[in-house]
Motif scaffolding. Structure first.
Motif, PDB file in Angstrom:
ATOM      1  N   CYS A 186      -7.225   7.309   4.690  1.00 34.11           N
ATOM      2  CA  CYS A 186      -6.951   5.926   5.078  1.00 34.11           C
ATOM      3  C   CYS A 186      -7.389   5.689   6.518  1.00 34.11           C
ATOM      4  O   CYS A 186      -7.607   6.632   7.279  1.00 34.11           O
ATOM      5  CB  CYS A 186      -5.458   5.594   4.942  1.00 34.11           C
ATOM      6  SG  CYS A 186      -4.738   5.940   3.315  1.00 34.11           S
ATOM      7  N   ARG A 187      -7.446   4.423   6.901  1.00 29.90           N
ATOM      8  CA  ARG A 187      -7.819   4.054   8.261  1.00 29.90           C
ATOM      9  C   ARG A 187      -6.805   3.073   8.819  1.00 29.90           C
ATOM     10  O   ARG A 187      -6.377   2.159   8.125  1.00 29.90           O
ATOM     11  CB  ARG A 187      -9.210   3.432   8.288  1.00 29.90           C
ATOM     12  CG  ARG A 187      -9.737   3.138   9.698  1.00 29.90           C
ATOM     13  CD  ARG A 187     -11.160   2.593   9.621  1.00 29.90           C
ATOM     14  NE  ARG A 187     -11.733   2.419  10.946  1.00 29.90           N
ATOM     15  CZ  ARG A 187     -11.629   1.295  11.664  1.00 29.90           C
ATOM     16  NH1 ARG A 187     -10.966   0.261  11.163  1.00 29.90           N
ATOM     17  NH2 ARG A 187     -12.176   1.206  12.866  1.00 29.90           N
ATOM     18  N   PRO A 238       0.826  -1.215   0.000  1.00 28.56           N
ATOM     19  CA  PRO A 238       0.000   0.000   0.000  1.00 28.56           C
ATOM     20  C   PRO A 238       0.856   1.259   0.000  1.00 28.56           C
ATOM     21  O   PRO A 238       1.926   1.300   0.612  1.00 28.56           O
ATOM     22  CB  PRO A 238      -0.809  -0.135   1.299  1.00 28.56           C
ATOM     23  CG  PRO A 238      -0.843  -1.600   1.570  1.00 28.56           C
ATOM     24  CD  PRO A 238       0.470  -2.130   1.081  1.00 28.56           C
ATOM     25  N   MET A 293      -2.170   0.601   7.565  1.00 23.24           N
ATOM     26  CA  MET A 293      -3.016   1.591   6.910  1.00 23.24           C
ATOM     27  C   MET A 293      -3.744   0.920   5.742  1.00 23.24           C
ATOM     28  O   MET A 293      -3.110   0.439   4.810  1.00 23.24           O
ATOM     29  CB  MET A 293      -2.169   2.749   6.392  1.00 23.24           C
ATOM     30  CG  MET A 293      -1.642   3.641   7.483  1.00 23.24           C
ATOM     31  SD  MET A 293      -2.962   4.515   8.332  1.00 23.24           S
ATOM     32  CE  MET A 293      -1.979   5.457   9.491  1.00 23.24           C
ATOM     33  N   GLU A 294      -5.039   0.877   5.845  1.00 23.17           N
ATOM     34  CA  GLU A 294      -5.827   0.164   4.838  1.00 23.17           C
ATOM     35  C   GLU A 294      -6.958   1.047   4.330  1.00 23.17           C
ATOM     36  O   GLU A 294      -7.221   2.117   4.863  1.00 23.17           O
ATOM     37  CB  GLU A 294      -6.404  -1.124   5.428  1.00 23.17           C
ATOM     38  CG  GLU A 294      -5.357  -2.149   5.834  1.00 23.17           C
ATOM     39  CD  GLU A 294      -4.641  -2.793   4.661  1.00 23.17           C
ATOM     40  OE1 GLU A 294      -3.690  -3.532   4.894  1.00 23.17           O
ATOM     41  OE2 GLU A 294      -5.035  -2.553   3.490  1.00 23.17           O
ATOM     42  N   HIS A 295      -7.612   0.553   3.292  1.00 24.90           N
ATOM     43  CA  HIS A 295      -8.807   1.197   2.736  1.00 24.90           C
ATOM     44  C   HIS A 295      -8.514   2.656   2.353  1.00 24.90           C
ATOM     45  O   HIS A 295      -9.314   3.553   2.625  1.00 24.90           O
ATOM     46  CB  HIS A 295      -9.972   1.131   3.730  1.00 24.90           C
ATOM     47  CG  HIS A 295     -10.182  -0.232   4.319  1.00 24.90           C
ATOM     48  ND1 HIS A 295     -10.536  -1.323   3.575  1.00 24.90           N
ATOM     49  CD2 HIS A 295     -10.053  -0.673   5.597  1.00 24.90           C
ATOM     50  CE1 HIS A 295     -10.641  -2.381   4.354  1.00 24.90           C
ATOM     51  NE2 HIS A 295     -10.345  -2.016   5.593  1.00 24.90           N
ATOM     52  N   CYS A 296      -7.386   2.873   1.716  1.00 28.10           N
ATOM     53  CA  CYS A 296      -7.035   4.237   1.287  1.00 28.10           C
ATOM     54  C   CYS A 296      -7.844   4.609   0.053  1.00 28.10           C
ATOM     55  O   CYS A 296      -7.851   3.884  -0.943  1.00 28.10           O
ATOM     56  CB  CYS A 296      -5.534   4.323   0.988  1.00 28.10           C
ATOM     57  SG  CYS A 296      -4.485   4.081   2.438  1.00 28.10           S
ATOM     58  N   ARG A 297      -8.517   5.748   0.131  1.00 26.25           N
ATOM     59  CA  ARG A 297      -9.342   6.218  -0.987  1.00 26.25           C
ATOM     60  C   ARG A 297      -8.986   7.659  -1.317  1.00 26.25           C
ATOM     61  O   ARG A 297      -8.684   8.456  -0.418  1.00 26.25           O
ATOM     62  CB  ARG A 297     -10.833   6.125  -0.616  1.00 26.25           C
ATOM     63  CG  ARG A 297     -11.295   4.727  -0.280  1.00 26.25           C
ATOM     64  CD  ARG A 297     -12.727   4.742   0.215  1.00 26.25           C
ATOM     65  NE  ARG A 297     -13.159   3.436   0.674  1.00 26.25           N
ATOM     66  CZ  ARG A 297     -14.296   3.205   1.315  1.00 26.25           C
ATOM     67  NH1 ARG A 297     -15.125   4.224   1.559  1.00 26.25           N
ATOM     68  NH2 ARG A 297     -14.616   1.993   1.710  1.00 26.25           N
ATOM     69  N   ALA A 308       0.545   3.891   1.533  1.00 24.88           N
ATOM     70  CA  ALA A 308       0.756   4.438   2.873  1.00 24.88           C
ATOM     71  C   ALA A 308       1.920   3.784   3.583  1.00 24.88           C
ATOM     72  O   ALA A 308       2.437   4.316   4.553  1.00 24.88           O
ATOM     73  CB  ALA A 308      -0.512   4.263   3.708  1.00 24.88           C
ATOM     74  N   LEU A 323      -5.052  11.151   0.226  1.00 27.13           N
ATOM     75  CA  LEU A 323      -5.782   9.907   0.401  1.00 27.13           C
ATOM     76  C   LEU A 323      -6.352   9.877   1.818  1.00 27.13           C
ATOM     77  O   LEU A 323      -5.717  10.356   2.758  1.00 27.13           O
ATOM     78  CB  LEU A 323      -4.867   8.692   0.207  1.00 27.13           C
ATOM     79  CG  LEU A 323      -4.226   8.498  -1.165  1.00 27.13           C
ATOM     80  CD1 LEU A 323      -3.188   7.401  -1.093  1.00 27.13           C
ATOM     81  CD2 LEU A 323      -5.284   8.164  -2.206  1.00 27.13           C
TER      82      LEU A 323
END
Length: 973
Positions: A543-544, A259, A551-555, A261, A541
């Motif tokens: 992210c969570r 990722p 760090m996941e679900h980066c949009r 991040a 981005l």
């Protein structure tokens, strides 16, 4: 040319020649000569090697006389001939270890005198030197051998810059074996993803080993360096131990889909958007995105001390906030002892290492005459042993301990101190005939300018708070948590007071492989997106941080355009600029004008807001807006852009459950909140529905307190235990509030008790139900004859504590409070972006205030806040004690100043949190103590006309003084 000017030039040339070592005098290559001259200024062996490596980029290998001269005269080269590990001795922290290392001839001798567990940097350096000597001893040319050894001592021998220099000096006949040997050694960076092996650290038997393992895997060290670090705290590899067996089973991963991040330093990368020049912006982005391969070129071309790069001050201040953030409090220093016991002051590096560095620098100054210099220019200073030694010691300490200031400036020495010390200590016999002390010091800021400089007099005396130990604590300093955790202060009441600590360790995610910053699990962050950013827009981005520490679900988030604001003919304000408009503090953001005061005409619609005076009635007929805020009357609500009202009463009197909005089997529970953003009045529920059958989600953290003082994770769990709700929020420590009520909060809402108000992050205005919104912030309001004036005359204000405090009266309140106040401007558009990405309902005032609370480092202070009638956030940093001490008031002032700097400068420490990224500007007003107490920090400038705030460290005194001389010399020419 006048005789006086000739005399000045001759004096300068003589001074320069006196400083130029013999090796540098006959070099025609200007860059090579400049870097050569700077080598003699380096005080440590490693600094000399670093400068030698820089010189090698500009000095060709065929300068045989130059390299031969360095080989026979440069101290670090001579030390390396005795033993290659000798230059590493400067890294030893223990003085006795350092002395014995300097007399040793092998690593084994050093091990007998130094503890490897306490001297990690030293032994890592020694290991690298041993590794490098196997290659460097094969050199047959002087320059190749010196460059090879400098790579292992001062750099990474396998990065792109090192490969380029090595090829330049070791690429021809006689040098190829050296280059091939270096290239055959292990790669500089791990081929595996650190997160793939982090689980192995959990198998460590000892906590110190586990922490070292996590820290090493999250670093950018090579695998050999990781092994060296872990061996110190975990022992030699043992196939029987589960920890080492786990690492042996772990297979390297060549996954290129890591990722975004996790591949860069997302905290430092945010600073690149502050670069003024496109070159520095590009180099900064490449440096912190690509793993330091551009690091040398970035700091070479965009250095803060380079005259051409002083325009990049904002970017470098931002990077300094990432590397060395300002923190309140300083203690534990031995040499710089006058800096101790200052819990209400901000410092960047109050550490033992900084203390030792200051002592070492001062001892160097004591050896003889000092020349404070820039390249090719010097100012002679007398022997500091006989001329103001205490002040020179304070300067040495300030350069290392680094007090934080507010105003942006390269020159942090006060003009008054400069004149005083130079009048006494400058060697006038060697000063240019046209120069004078006032001329040298005139460009420096005055001590009368708030936030511009630090007075030496303050650091010549001990703190008056030295006897008040314990009144201020910093539970997370130093960090008591593991390497994969973040520390948060525990301010709520503890069920078991005897066993509770003042801090909580939470699982965390690192902000990139090279970042030293982490965020707690569940946090939403905003990180740069270099792929979409350019000179005209900044893209991010969202992210969570997930439960696995990644760090996941980066949009992608909407990009911010760098559009200017047009305020009229010939009046343009750039994006990001702060300025005054009709005595109102304003900021231009993405082409939108945001100001601290909004006024409008009576009965006007939101589309017709103007800068003219308000003609609203001053009669107190409260209404509750659909955004959850109480307004003094409907006119003021419309003026704030709120057109939908839910009640003709205050919001605290409105019952949102009266229409039974919940379905069968559910209980309606009041949940008051004030929502932000452009859709606040259409999406701001004031209630929640919970199960009557006790089907509750224990993972839903929304704390509530029952009537007997027991806290539950959420309202559903409270009612499932057949308890009654006292108030929302964490149960409060009764030493800091009481349950008597009702009380009126500074936000104009009525609360059942002081504890209920505090749990809602609101400070108390006065006892009893609210009956006025007093100190209206629309300062240009016209008093219409015959209409009732909103007044606080009937209100009895509580006594201030301490009694000699001059507090602040928050907007819309009647009574003062002994607290620091910030008026924070925020972007409604960014609020909407954050709300949409987090998908956890509307972003509220409470959520934002509580996020700010987590940034505080003093346990005795907290952040409270509400939405003002003008539409900005009123933030109060107040002591938690009912009767706070002076030092606690000062500490809260200091925390408020730190928040002001973080918000107004867009520091990554704050803006990386997605829900805090809408905050743009926050001028502070501090509480004052009436009697004559020394003011240690530099106060906020009075009024909105203050210069733009800024943080900075003390730059080198030589840069401060001689930059002035350089400018003066140029004006003469």
């Amino acid at each position: 040319m006048s005789p006086q000017l000739v005399l000045i030039l001759v004096s300068l040339i003589v001074a320069v020649l006196a400083k130029v070592p013999p090796c540098c005098r006959n070099i025609n290559n200007a860059p090579c000569r400049r870097y050569c001259e700077q080598m003699v200024e380096m005080s440590t062996s490693i600094q000399q090697m670093q400068q030698l490596l820089t010189a090698a980029e500009e000095c060709p290998r065929d300068l045989e006389s130059f390299w031969s001269c360095l080989n026979s005269s440069l101290p670090v080269v001579l030390e390396s001939k005795l033993w290659p590990g000798r230059p590493c001795c400067d890294l030893a922290l223990n003085a006795q270890c350092r002395r014995r290392c300097q007399n040793a001839h092998s690593k084994s001798e050093v091990r007998r005198s130094c503890m490897a567990a306490e001297e990690k940097s030293l032994f890592t350096c020694l290991r690298k030197q041993e590794e490098g000597e196997t290659c460097c001893r094969q050199s047959t040319s002087l320059s190749c051998g010196m460059v090879c050894r400098s790579l292992y001592l001062a750099s990474n021998p396998r990065n792109s810059r090192s490969s380029r220099v090595l090829t330049q000096h070791c690429g021809g006949p006689g040098g190829t074996p050296v280059r091939d040997c270096v290239q055959r050694q292990s790669p500089a960076h791990r081929t595996s993803n650190s997160s793939e092996n982090l689980h192995c650290c959990e198998l460590a038997k000892e906590r110190t080993c586990k922490d070292t393992c996590i820290r090493a895997l999250r670093s950018s060290m090579s695998e050999m360096d990781i092994m060296e670090e872990m061996t110190v705290d975990c022992g030699s590899p043992n196939l029987i131990e589960p920890l080492w067996t786990c690492f042996l089973r772990a297979q390297p991963s060549n996954n290129n889909n890591t990722p975004l991040a996790a591949r860069m330093d997302n905290a430092a990368l945010q600073c690149c958007a502050k670069a003024v020049t496109s070159r520095c912006r590009t180099l900064c982005t490449q440096t912190f995105k690509s793993g330091w391969s551009y690091h040398s070129e970035f700091y070479k071309s965009c250095s803060y001390i380079q005259p051409v790069s002083t325009i990049e001050a904002s970017m470098h201040k931002c990077l300094k906030d990432v590397e060395e953030p300002c923190q309140p409090g300083c203690s534990g220093l031995s040499f710089c002892s006058t800096f101790n016991d200052r819990p209400a002051e901000l410092f960047r590096t109050c550490t033992r290492d900084a203390d030792q560095a200051a002592e070492k620098a001062f001892k160097e100054w004591e050896k003889g005459l000092i020349r404070i210099s820039l390249p090719q220019m010097t100012i002679p200073v007398k022997d500091v042993r006989r001329c103001e030694p205490d002040k020179w010691k304070a300067i040495a300490c300030a350069l290392q301990i680094k007090p934080c200031l507010k105003q942006p400036s390269l020159l942090s020495l006060c003009k008054e101190d400069c004149i005083d010390i130079l009048n006494k200590c400058v060697d006038r016999s060697r000063l240019g005939s046209e120069q004078s002390v006032p001329q040298l010091c005139n460009a420096l800021p005055s001590v009368k300018t708030p936030g511009a400089c630090v007075s030496l007099a303050h650091h010549l005396r001990a703190s008056p708070y030295s006897q008040q130990e314990g009144e201020i604590t910093h539970p997370c300093k130093p960090n008591p948590c593991r390497g994969d955790e973040v520390c948060e202060i525990r301010r709520r009441r503890c069920k078991h007071p005897q066993g509770c600590k003042q801090f909580i360790c939470k699982s965390a995610c690192s902000l990139g492989q090279m970042s030293s910053m982490s965020v707690a699990t569940g946090t939403f962050v905003r990180i740069p997106d270099p792929a979409r950013s350019n000179e005209r827009k900044d893209c991010y981005l969202g992210c969570r941080c997930d439960s696995k520490g990644q760090m996941e679900h980066c949009r992608p988030l909407p990009c911010l355009q760098r559009r200017d604001c047009m305020l009229g003919a010939g009046n343009k304000q750039e994006h990001g600029s702060h300025f005054l408009l009709d005595k109102s503090q304003c900021i231009c953001h993405d082409g939108n004008l945001l100001c601290s005061r909004q006024t409008c005409l009576a009965n006007s619609s939101p589309a017709h807001l103007t800068g003219s005076s308000s003609d609203c009635s001053t009669q107190y007929k409260p209404v509750c807006g659909a955004n959850g805020k109480t307004y003094p009357n409907s006119c003021y609500a419309r003026c704030a852009g709120v057109t939908r009202m839910v009640s003709a009463t205050s919001c605290s009197q409105y019952d949102p459950c009266q229409d039974f909005p919940c379905g069968p089997g559910q209980r309606c529970v009041v949940r008051r909140q004030v929502c932000l953003g452009r859709d606040a009045q259409h999406n701001c529920p004031q209630y929640e529905c919970v199960s009557k059958e006790g089907l509750c989600n224990s993972h839903n953290h929304d704390a509530v307190c029952d009537t007997v003082g027991e806290e539950f994770t959420n309202a559903c769990l409270l009612f499932s235990h057949h308890r009654s709700l006292a108030y929302r929020g964490h149960c409060q420590v009764q030493q800091s509030c009481n349950l008597a009520g009702p009380v009126c909060g500074h936000d104009g809402e009525t609360y059942s008790s002081q504890c209920a108000a505090r749990a809602a992050s609101i400070t108390v205005d006065y006892e009893g139900a609210c009956r006025a919104i007093g100190n209206l912030t629309v300062s240009s309001m016209k008093m219409v004859p015959g209409r009732h004036t909103i007044s606080c005359a009937r209100v009895h204000c509580p006594a201030l504590r301490p009694s000699h405090c001059r507090g602040v009266v928050p907007p819309g309140a009647c009574c003062p409070i002994c607290a620091a106040q910030l008026r924070a401007l925020f972007s409604p558009a960014l609020v909407d972006v954050a709300s949409d990405r987090m998908a956890q309902g509307p972003l509220t005032v409470q959520r934002m205030v509580r996020a700010l609370s987590r940034l505080l480092t003093v346990a005795q202070c907290d952040v409270f806040g509400y939405l003002s009638l003008d539409g900005d956030l009123v933030l109060l940093v107040a002591p938690l004690a009912l009767s706070p001490s002076d030092v606690q008031v000062e500490a809260c002032n200091s925390e408020a100043e730190r928040l002001e700097m973080l918000i107004s400068h867009g520091s990554p420490t704050l803006t990386l949190y997605l829900q805090l990224s809408p905050l743009l500007l926050a001028p502070a007003q501090l509480a004052r103590l009436n009697y004559n107490v020394p003011m240690y920090r530099v106060r906020s400038a009075a009024g909105p006309s203050a210069a733009l705030p800024g943080t900075q460290t003390w730059p080198l005194l030589c840069a401060a003084l001689l930059l002035t001389l350089l400018l003066h010399w140029h004006r003469k020419h």
